[in-house]
Design a protein around this motif. Structure first.
Motif, PDB file in Angstrom:
ATOM      1  N   VAL A 149      78.522  20.209 -54.269  1.00 16.33           N
ATOM      2  CA  VAL A 149      79.793  20.782 -53.824  1.00 16.33           C
ATOM      3  C   VAL A 149      79.972  20.585 -52.323  1.00 16.33           C
ATOM      4  CG1 VAL A 149      81.050  22.953 -53.499  1.00 16.33           C
ATOM      5  CG2 VAL A 149      79.973  22.445 -55.697  1.00 16.33           C
ATOM      6  N   ALA A 150      78.894  20.778 -51.572  1.00 13.61           N
ATOM      7  CA  ALA A 150      78.961  20.607 -50.116  1.00 13.61           C
ATOM      8  C   ALA A 150      79.287  19.165 -49.746  1.00 13.61           C
ATOM      9  CB  ALA A 150      77.638  21.030 -49.478  1.00 13.61           C
ATOM     10  N   LEU A 151      78.657  18.211 -50.432  1.00 13.86           N
ATOM     11  CA  LEU A 151      78.862  16.798 -50.122  1.00 13.86           C
ATOM     12  C   LEU A 151      80.217  16.298 -50.618  1.00 13.86           C
ATOM     13  CD1 LEU A 151      75.321  15.429 -51.067  1.00 13.86           C
ATOM     14  CD2 LEU A 151      76.251  15.685 -48.757  1.00 13.86           C
ATOM     15  N   ARG A 152      80.586  16.690 -51.806  1.00 13.92           N
ATOM     16  CA  ARG A 152      81.808  16.162 -52.428  1.00 13.92           C
ATOM     17  C   ARG A 152      83.066  16.872 -51.947  1.00 13.92           C
ATOM     18  NH1 ARG A 152      80.907  17.393 -57.906  1.00 13.92           N
ATOM     19  NH2 ARG A 152      81.785  19.436 -57.347  1.00 13.92           N
ATOM     20  N   ASP A 153      82.998  18.209 -51.901  1.00 11.30           N
ATOM     21  CA  ASP A 153      84.195  19.001 -51.626  1.00 11.30           C
ATOM     22  C   ASP A 153      84.211  19.633 -50.242  1.00 11.30           C
ATOM     23  OD1 ASP A 153      84.860  18.509 -54.328  1.00 11.30           O
ATOM     24  OD2 ASP A 153      83.675  20.246 -54.959  1.00 11.30           O
ATOM     25  N   ARG A 154      83.088  19.516 -49.524  1.00 11.10           N
ATOM     26  CA  ARG A 154      82.938  20.156 -48.216  1.00 11.10           C
ATOM     27  C   ARG A 154      83.233  21.652 -48.298  1.00 11.10           C
ATOM     28  NH1 ARG A 154      82.273  16.907 -43.712  1.00 11.10           N
ATOM     29  NH2 ARG A 154      81.141  15.053 -44.383  1.00 11.10           N
ATOM     30  N   GLU A 155      82.654  22.290 -49.304  1.00 13.73           N
ATOM     31  CA  GLU A 155      82.820  23.722 -49.483  1.00 13.73           C
ATOM     32  C   GLU A 155      81.454  24.390 -49.546  1.00 13.73           C
ATOM     33  OE1 GLU A 155      85.095  24.298 -52.997  1.00 13.73           O
ATOM     34  OE2 GLU A 155      86.949  23.451 -52.165  1.00 13.73           O
ATOM     35  N   GLY A 156      81.419  25.671 -49.173  1.00 11.68           N
ATOM     36  CA  GLY A 156      80.186  26.439 -49.236  1.00 11.68           C
ATOM     37  C   GLY A 156      79.445  26.455 -47.908  1.00 11.68           C
ATOM     38  N   ASP A 157      78.402  27.261 -47.843  1.00 13.73           N
ATOM     39  CA  ASP A 157      77.643  27.419 -46.600  1.00 13.73           C
ATOM     40  C   ASP A 157      76.971  26.129 -46.158  1.00 13.73           C
ATOM     41  OD1 ASP A 157      78.352  30.073 -46.423  1.00 13.73           O
ATOM     42  OD2 ASP A 157      76.564  30.800 -47.472  1.00 13.73           O
ATOM     43  N   LEU A 158      76.468  25.343 -47.103  1.00 12.18           N
ATOM     44  CA  LEU A 158      75.804  24.091 -46.745  1.00 12.18           C
ATOM     45  C   LEU A 158      76.767  23.113 -46.081  1.00 12.18           C
ATOM     46  CD1 LEU A 158      73.581  23.529 -49.909  1.00 12.18           C
ATOM     47  CD2 LEU A 158      72.760  23.995 -47.589  1.00 12.18           C
ATOM     48  N   ALA A 159      78.026  23.130 -46.514  1.00 12.75           N
ATOM     49  CA  ALA A 159      79.022  22.214 -45.948  1.00 12.75           C
ATOM     50  C   ALA A 159      79.276  22.504 -44.476  1.00 12.75           C
ATOM     51  CB  ALA A 159      80.325  22.308 -46.735  1.00 12.75           C
ATOM     52  N   LYS A 160      79.093  23.758 -44.063  1.00 11.26           N
ATOM     53  CA  LYS A 160      79.339  24.115 -42.669  1.00 11.26           C
ATOM     54  C   LYS A 160      78.363  23.405 -41.730  1.00 11.26           C
ATOM     55  CE  LYS A 160      81.350  28.619 -43.780  1.00 11.26           C
ATOM     56  NZ  LYS A 160      81.191  30.091 -43.721  1.00 11.26           N
ATOM     57  N   TYR A 161      77.137  23.162 -42.208  1.00 12.04           N
ATOM     58  CA  TYR A 161      76.171  22.437 -41.385  1.00 12.04           C
ATOM     59  C   TYR A 161      76.607  20.993 -41.177  1.00 12.04           C
ATOM     60  CZ  TYR A 161      72.884  26.315 -41.575  1.00 12.04           C
ATOM     61  OH  TYR A 161      72.281  27.538 -41.406  1.00 12.04           O
ATOM     62  N   ILE A 162      77.165  20.383 -42.220  1.00 15.25           N
ATOM     63  CA  ILE A 162      77.673  19.017 -42.071  1.00 15.25           C
ATOM     64  C   ILE A 162      78.843  18.998 -41.094  1.00 15.25           C
ATOM     65  CG2 ILE A 162      78.653  17.025 -43.265  1.00 15.25           C
ATOM     66  CD1 ILE A 162      77.420  18.065 -45.847  1.00 15.25           C
ATOM     67  N   THR A 163      79.744  19.960 -41.248  1.00 16.77           N
ATOM     68  CA  THR A 163      80.901  20.045 -40.353  1.00 16.77           C
ATOM     69  C   THR A 163      80.458  20.196 -38.912  1.00 16.77           C
ATOM     70  OG1 THR A 163      82.277  21.048 -42.077  1.00 16.77           O
ATOM     71  CG2 THR A 163      82.970  21.378 -39.794  1.00 16.77           C
ATOM     72  N   LEU A 164      79.491  21.073 -38.672  1.00 16.48           N
ATOM     73  CA  LEU A 164      79.027  21.331 -37.309  1.00 16.48           C
ATOM     74  C   LEU A 164      78.376  20.102 -36.701  1.00 16.48           C
ATOM     75  CD1 LEU A 164      78.540  23.215 -34.943  1.00 16.48           C
ATOM     76  CD2 LEU A 164      76.449  24.008 -36.072  1.00 16.48           C
ATOM     77  N   VAL A 165      77.528  19.423 -37.464  1.00 20.47           N
ATOM     78  CA  VAL A 165      76.837  18.265 -36.903  1.00 20.47           C
ATOM     79  C   VAL A 165      77.823  17.141 -36.601  1.00 20.47           C
ATOM     80  CG1 VAL A 165      76.226  17.087 -39.059  1.00 20.47           C
ATOM     81  CG2 VAL A 165      74.743  16.878 -37.073  1.00 20.47           C
ATOM     82  N   GLU A 166      78.854  16.982 -37.430  1.00 24.10           N
ATOM     83  CA  GLU A 166      79.871  15.964 -37.152  1.00 24.10           C
ATOM     84  C   GLU A 166      80.662  16.315 -35.900  1.00 24.10           C
ATOM     85  OE1 GLU A 166      80.849  14.254 -41.637  1.00 24.10           O
ATOM     86  OE2 GLU A 166      82.066  15.877 -40.809  1.00 24.10           O
ATOM     87  N   GLN A 167      80.991  17.586 -35.735  1.00 22.33           N
ATOM     88  CA  GLN A 167      81.721  18.011 -34.538  1.00 22.33           C
ATOM     89  C   GLN A 167      80.878  17.801 -33.289  1.00 22.33           C
ATOM     90  OE1 GLN A 167      82.460  22.003 -35.814  1.00 22.33           O
ATOM     91  NE2 GLN A 167      84.451  21.545 -36.720  1.00 22.33           N
TER      92      GLN A 167
END
Length: 406
Positions: A346-364
């Motif tokens: 879900v984090a990888l595909r939909d960018r949803e959930g707590d795990l997705a926030k880590y991806i968002t932060l590292v990209e920012q």
């Protein structure tokens, strides 16, 4: 005082890494333009020289650093070696006799000189004999603007063109066709084309192991048997467990012993690292390094701020966040074919959930979007002062891992 910096890779026509542009900000709250260019350059040089080694930020590749007229006059560029930096003259600097004299002097000393965000004016022709690189903002420049620059530099074979802010494969391909030599942007973190790419047997084995190690209670016997049927995988496991990162007291005599020595956390890390490495074997090395940096960055933050996210899951999810680029296909297609836990999918595909926030932060953080990063950290309840150290540690760790598994 914390040292805040991000880096953006610069690639050549073969997608090989040639250097990084270093991006300075005065903390995650005090973002540009609240700090002027002179202070940004001086603080960046001070930080990279005395707080965090320049070679650790760039892996001994040249650092592209912005310079204002004032910082050039003060001689800040000469504080670093000619092979350590590329002197970028900011687009806000007006061409004039003083700047021309400084440019000639730096060129005579052996420095590589670049013009940043170039907009063509005839007065710059006086500088062309001393310029090595001209950077063209691909988002802000029309095709007519770009062609004007190409025509202007034709009589100067010493000048190479760099396309920056290239964000799609189509832009990259167009810049290639126009004769650009260097490229900067996030085009390589997007799928180049949507196509089917089957996983070979060794990668299927790794995918199976990733699934087995993602459970709460790992079945060591089952994992050992999987390793024992793949000699190449076993060799890499033994080599990894024998690296300088692990201080062993006894020699390893069995696969099972190697797994025990590493422990569950390191096994998970090793497998996700190796899986990504094998999939990206025909991709730019920087893509693998970026995957590892993302993974460790997320892991460190999760460890320092314990909460609802397990650090191992944060590591794996962030490492897999570039699988679309590695496999040249849409992320939704990728995750359906991998035996990953549902929250990771879900984090990888939909960018949803707590795990997705880590991806968002590292990209920012990679893109120096400090205001957005600050908002994300507030949502995650992270201590912003720990983020720069986590990023620098991740860069250093990723470089060590590359050496250990290759």
């Amino acid at each position: 005082m914390n040292f805040y910096a991000a880096r953006q890779p610069i690639l050549d026509r073969e997608k090989s890494l040639v250097g990084y542009e270093l991006l300075f900000r005065d903390g995650l709250d005090n973002v540009f333009p609240q700090i002027n260019g002179d202070e940004a350059t001086s603080r960046l040089i001070e930080g990279s020289q005395f707080t965090f080694g320049l070679e650790e930020l760039t892996g001994n590749k040249p650092a592209f650093i912005n310079f204002t007229l004032d910082t050039l006059v003060k001689g800040y560029a000469s504080m670093m070696g000619t092979n350590e930096i590329v002197v970028e003259i900011l687009e806000t600097v007006q061409p004039g006799k003083r700047l021309l004299a400084l440019t000639q002097q730096l060129k005579e000393q052996g420095y590589t000189i670049a013009l940043d965000d170039y907009k063509h004016q005839n007065v710059w022709r006086h500088f062309f004999p001393h310029i090595d690189i001209i950077k063209v903002d691909y988002l802000e420049s029309s095709l007519e603007d770009i062609q004007e620059i190409i025509d202007a530099v034709k009589p100067y074979p010493n000048i190479k063109l760099l396309a920056e802010k290239v964000e799609t494969y189509e832009q990259y391909q167009q810049a290639m066709d126009l004769g650009f030599t260097y490229f900067q942007g996030f085009f390589f973190s997007k799928p180049e084309m949507v196509q089917s790419k089957a996983l070979p047997p060794s990668e299927l084995t790794l995918a199976e192991l990733l699934y087995e190690t993602s459970t709460t209670d790992m079945d060591l016997e089952k994992i050992t048997k999987v390793f024992e049927r793949d000699v190449n995988l076993s060799y890499k496991l033994l080599r990894y467990s024998n690296s300088a990162m692990f201080k062993r007291r006894a020699e390893i005599s069995t696969i099972k012993q190697a797994l025990v020595v590493l422990g569950a956390a390191e096994i998970k890390k090793f497998l996700s690292l190796l899986f990504t490495a094998q999939l990206s074997s025909d991709k730019p090395a920087e893509l693998m390094l970026l995957s590892l940096t993302r993974a460790r960055f997320a892991e460190v933050l999760a460890e320092k701020h314990p909460g609802s996210v397990d650090s191992g899951r944060a590591f794996l999810t962030s490492m897999m966040s570039l699988l679309d680029a590695i496999l040249d296909q849409d992320m939704a297609e990728v995750v359906e074919r991998l035996p990953l836990a549902n929250d990771i999918k879900v984090a990888l595909r939909d960018r949803e959930g707590d795990l997705a926030k880590y991806i968002t932060l590292v990209e920012q953080y990679e893109q120096a979007k400090w205001q957005d990063a600050n908002k994300t950290m507030e949502e995650m309840k992270l201590d912003a002062t720990t983020v720069p150290d986590a990023y620098h540690e991740a860069i250093h760790w990723a470089q060590e891992q590359i050496q250990a598994i290759m």
